[in-house]
Design a protein around this motif. Structure first.
Motif, PDB file in Angstrom:
ATOM      1  N   ASP A   1       5.228   1.075  -5.071  1.00 45.35           N
ATOM      2  CA  ASP A   1       4.058   0.273  -4.427  1.00 45.35           C
ATOM      3  C   ASP A   1       3.645   0.852  -3.216  1.00 45.35           C
ATOM      4  N   LYS A   2       4.603   0.954  -2.214  1.00 45.07           N
ATOM      5  CA  LYS A   2       3.997   1.171  -0.918  1.00 45.07           C
ATOM      6  C   LYS A   2       4.440   2.588  -0.184  1.00 45.07           C
ATOM      7  N   TYR A   3       5.609   3.135  -0.695  1.00 49.32           N
ATOM      8  CA  TYR A   3       6.042   4.355  -0.292  1.00 49.32           C
ATOM      9  C   TYR A   3       6.226   5.622  -0.965  1.00 49.32           C
TER      10      TYR A   3
ATOM     11  N   PRO B   1      11.483   3.507   3.271  1.00 47.38           N
ATOM     12  CA  PRO B   1      10.772   3.357   4.654  1.00 47.38           C
ATOM     13  C   PRO B   1      11.640   4.226   5.466  1.00 47.38           C
TER      14      PRO B   1
ATOM     15  N   ILE C   1       8.972  -1.968  -4.914  1.00 47.32           N
ATOM     16  CA  ILE C   1       8.314  -1.620  -3.423  1.00 47.32           C
ATOM     17  C   ILE C   1       8.373  -0.338  -2.993  1.00 47.32           C
TER      18      ILE C   1
ATOM     19  N   THR D   1      10.924  -2.108   8.536  1.00 47.03           N
ATOM     20  CA  THR D   1      10.557  -1.828   7.159  1.00 47.03           C
ATOM     21  C   THR D   1      11.759  -1.922   6.268  1.00 47.03           C
TER      22      THR D   1
END
Length: 309
Positions: free
Chosen positions: A185-187, A192, A182, A197
């Motif tokens: 992919d996101k950060y 976070p 994750i 999050t």
């Protein structure tokens, strides 16, 4: 002379009736399913309402009380400032007994992203695990130069062997791999920076999220409540009402503790609980709070109480 029915029309009527029967069955099943869905929705809504009522009741119990002279006063436990100052003093005395904690993770790491990652992972490993085991596992990960890329490349069974014997090591190994995916992919390989999050990551709960915000991002968002904070808050009568869960304890503590102390509560209370106010057989006889602690078992405290009577 009687009229004979048309066999073709009879077949059409039979086919029509059969279709109508199928339609009725399908529609009946459709409405049954809809009814079940509605019941589930009603049930879910009722649960939300109950939770809301429960939360409201908790909030009501935490509202300001009114003194005899009519002035509003926020609830505060008796002697809490003395409790707190004594806890800080005992930390200095018992410094040699304290294990390393997650707040020391990443002190030697210069890459900020990697440092924050190590803090988050250490908190994920700390659940149901002693600090000594958590620190040892993190030291092994540091030896392997643990990063997001390393977690994605390594087999989950190999990762599990590295962090063993922390509690639930197999499950946590999978949580770490899933979390790192994750983060990739996101950060952008970072962690976070909000409570919401962080709690959305696999294996991360509110306590870990608040401590991560404090240790990793240097941002005071709330009190991290673990078993030590939950237990000692009850012993010292720091709660305006009985709480059953860490989250309830957090809300109760934050209702009266000054905000500038929130990020100091967990670190100091945990060390106090590990060295002095133990879960079983607390060292009340040498505790500086023995005369003002409601749960003290010190003989000196009992003698003093009898003398006052």
């Amino acid at each position: 002379m009687s009229k004979r029915k048309n066999p073709i029309k009879r077949k059409k009527d039979s086919a029509t009736n059969e279709k109508e029967g199928i339609v009725q069955i399908v529609m009946s099943k459709y409405f049954e399913k809809k009814k079940e869905e509605q019941q589930e929705t009603i049930k879910s809504t009722q649960n939300d309402i109950n939770n809301s009522i429960e939360t409201t009741n908790v909030v009501k119990k935490r509202r300001k009380i009114v003194n005899k002279d009519g002035n509003d006063q926020k609830w505060e436990p008796a002697h809490w400032k003395e409790h707190w100052n004594n806890i800080l003093a005992m930390r200095i005395t018992n410094k040699h007994l304290e294990p390393r904690g997650c707040d020391t993770i990443g002190d030697t790491i210069t890459d900020e992203k990697v440092r924050r990652l190590h803090i988050l992972v250490s908190l994920m490993l700390s659940s149901q695990t002693k600090d000594t085991m958590t620190i040892a596992a993190m030291d092994r990960l540091l030896e392997h130069e643990f990063t997001v890329q390393y977690a994605l490349d390594i087999d989950v069974d190999q990762l599990a062997k590295i962090i063993y014997p922390v509690g639930f090591w197999r499950r946590k190994a999978q949580y770490i791999k899933d979390t790192c995916q994750i983060l990739r992919d996101k950060y952008n390989d970072d962690i976070p920076n909000t409570i919401e999050t962080l709690c959305a990551l696999p294996g991360v709960g509110p306590k870990m999220a608040y401590l991560t915000m404090d240790f990793a991002w240097k941002c005071n968002q709330g009190i991290g409540v673990d078993v030590h904070v939950h237990r000692i808050s009850h012993r010292l009568h720091w709660l305006p009402y009985d709480t059953k869960t860490p989250e309830q304890t957090r809300l109760a503590l934050e209702s009266w503790i000054p905000r500038d102390l929130w990020n100091q509560i967990n670190h100091n209370i945990v060390r106090f609980g590990q060295t002095q106010c133990l879960p079983v057989h607390p060292r009340c006889s040498t505790c500086l709070n023995r005369y003002i602690c409601p749960a003290s078992t010190s003989e000196d405290t009992k003698k003093t109480a009898k003398q006052k009577i």
